[in-house]
Motif scaffolding. Structure first.
Motif, PDB file in Angstrom:
ATOM      1  N   LYS A  16       2.454 -11.607  -7.951  1.00 42.85           N
ATOM      2  CA  LYS A  16       1.797 -11.362  -9.244  1.00 42.85           C
ATOM      3  C   LYS A  16       0.320 -11.027  -9.063  1.00 42.85           C
ATOM      4  O   LYS A  16      -0.208 -10.090  -9.685  1.00 42.85           O
ATOM      5  N   VAL A  17      -0.359 -11.785  -8.200  1.00 38.37           N
ATOM      6  CA  VAL A  17      -1.789 -11.560  -7.967  1.00 38.37           C
ATOM      7  C   VAL A  17      -2.013 -10.185  -7.346  1.00 38.37           C
ATOM      8  O   VAL A  17      -2.881  -9.417  -7.788  1.00 38.37           O
ATOM      9  N   LYS A  18      -1.224  -9.863  -6.324  1.00 36.51           N
ATOM     10  CA  LYS A  18      -1.388  -8.572  -5.647  1.00 36.51           C
ATOM     11  C   LYS A  18      -1.089  -7.423  -6.598  1.00 36.51           C
ATOM     12  O   LYS A  18      -1.754  -6.391  -6.589  1.00 36.51           O
ATOM     13  N   ARG A  19      -0.110  -7.590  -7.445  1.00 37.12           N
ATOM     14  CA  ARG A  19       0.247  -6.566  -8.432  1.00 37.12           C
ATOM     15  C   ARG A  19      -0.916  -6.304  -9.386  1.00 37.12           C
ATOM     16  O   ARG A  19      -1.256  -5.157  -9.686  1.00 37.12           O
ATOM     17  N   GLU A  20      -1.540  -7.372  -9.853  1.00 38.49           N
ATOM     18  CA  GLU A  20      -2.686  -7.225 -10.748  1.00 38.49           C
ATOM     19  C   GLU A  20      -3.853  -6.530 -10.046  1.00 38.49           C
ATOM     20  O   GLU A  20      -4.515  -5.673 -10.641  1.00 38.49           O
ATOM     21  N   LEU A  21      -4.092  -6.894  -8.791  1.00 39.80           N
ATOM     22  CA  LEU A  21      -5.160  -6.234  -8.025  1.00 39.80           C
ATOM     23  C   LEU A  21      -4.886  -4.740  -7.893  1.00 39.80           C
ATOM     24  O   LEU A  21      -5.790  -3.915  -8.054  1.00 39.80           O
ATOM     25  N   MET A  22      -3.641  -4.391  -7.616  1.00 40.67           N
ATOM     26  CA  MET A  22      -3.266  -2.991  -7.472  1.00 40.67           C
ATOM     27  C   MET A  22      -3.456  -2.229  -8.788  1.00 40.67           C
ATOM     28  O   MET A  22      -4.024  -1.134  -8.807  1.00 40.67           O
ATOM     29  N   ILE A  23      -2.999  -2.807  -9.881  1.00 41.01           N
ATOM     30  CA  ILE A  23      -3.125  -2.144 -11.184  1.00 41.01           C
ATOM     31  C   ILE A  23      -4.590  -1.976 -11.567  1.00 41.01           C
ATOM     32  O   ILE A  23      -5.011  -0.896 -12.014  1.00 41.01           O
ATOM     33  N   SER A  33      -6.602   6.205  -4.440  1.00 46.28           N
ATOM     34  CA  SER A  33      -7.746   5.645  -3.718  1.00 46.28           C
ATOM     35  C   SER A  33      -7.251   4.782  -2.564  1.00 46.28           C
ATOM     36  O   SER A  33      -6.144   4.240  -2.589  1.00 46.28           O
ATOM     37  N   ASP A  34      -8.075   4.663  -1.538  1.00 42.81           N
ATOM     38  CA  ASP A  34      -7.708   3.862  -0.367  1.00 42.81           C
ATOM     39  C   ASP A  34      -7.405   2.416  -0.756  1.00 42.81           C
ATOM     40  O   ASP A  34      -6.459   1.813  -0.252  1.00 42.81           O
ATOM     41  N   GLU A  35      -8.213   1.870  -1.657  1.00 45.35           N
ATOM     42  CA  GLU A  35      -8.028   0.476  -2.076  1.00 45.35           C
ATOM     43  C   GLU A  35      -6.688   0.288  -2.799  1.00 45.35           C
ATOM     44  O   GLU A  35      -5.951  -0.662  -2.520  1.00 45.35           O
ATOM     45  N   THR A  36      -6.370   1.195  -3.716  1.00 45.45           N
ATOM     46  CA  THR A  36      -5.110   1.100  -4.458  1.00 45.45           C
ATOM     47  C   THR A  36      -3.916   1.224  -3.515  1.00 45.45           C
ATOM     48  O   THR A  36      -2.957   0.451  -3.613  1.00 45.45           O
TER      49      THR A  36
END
Length: 80
Positions: A16-23, A33-36
């Motif tokens: 869930k946390v990683k998904r939110e960071l990606m979105i 983007s490299d980060e996404t």
């Protein structure tokens, strides 16, 4: 009744946390983007690890199914 192990619960929370960071990254910096892309790859790995873990149990976790459904519904809205 099916009970989640602590490991499965922790993995779900991490997904869930990683998904939110990606979105959030996609909204701020764009989908390419490299980060996404980094967050997307990390999320894929977490999901694969989770799927291998639940493959050892009798039935899949309904909460992750719900999270996938939410993600599918959110991505088209983000693209607009």
């Amino acid at each position: 009744m099916y009970k989640y192990s602590n490991k499965q619960f922790e993995m779900i929370e991490e997904i869930k946390v990683k998904r939110e960071l990606m979105i959030n990254s996609a909204n701020r910096l764009g989908f390419t983007s490299d980060e996404t892309i980094k967050y997307s790859q990390e999320l894929d790995e977490l999901i694969n690890m989770y799927q291998r873990t639940i493959g050892q149990t009798s039935r899949p976790n309904e909460e992750v199914k719900f999270a996938f459904k939410q993600m599918i519904m959110i991505w088209p809205k983000v693209l607009v």
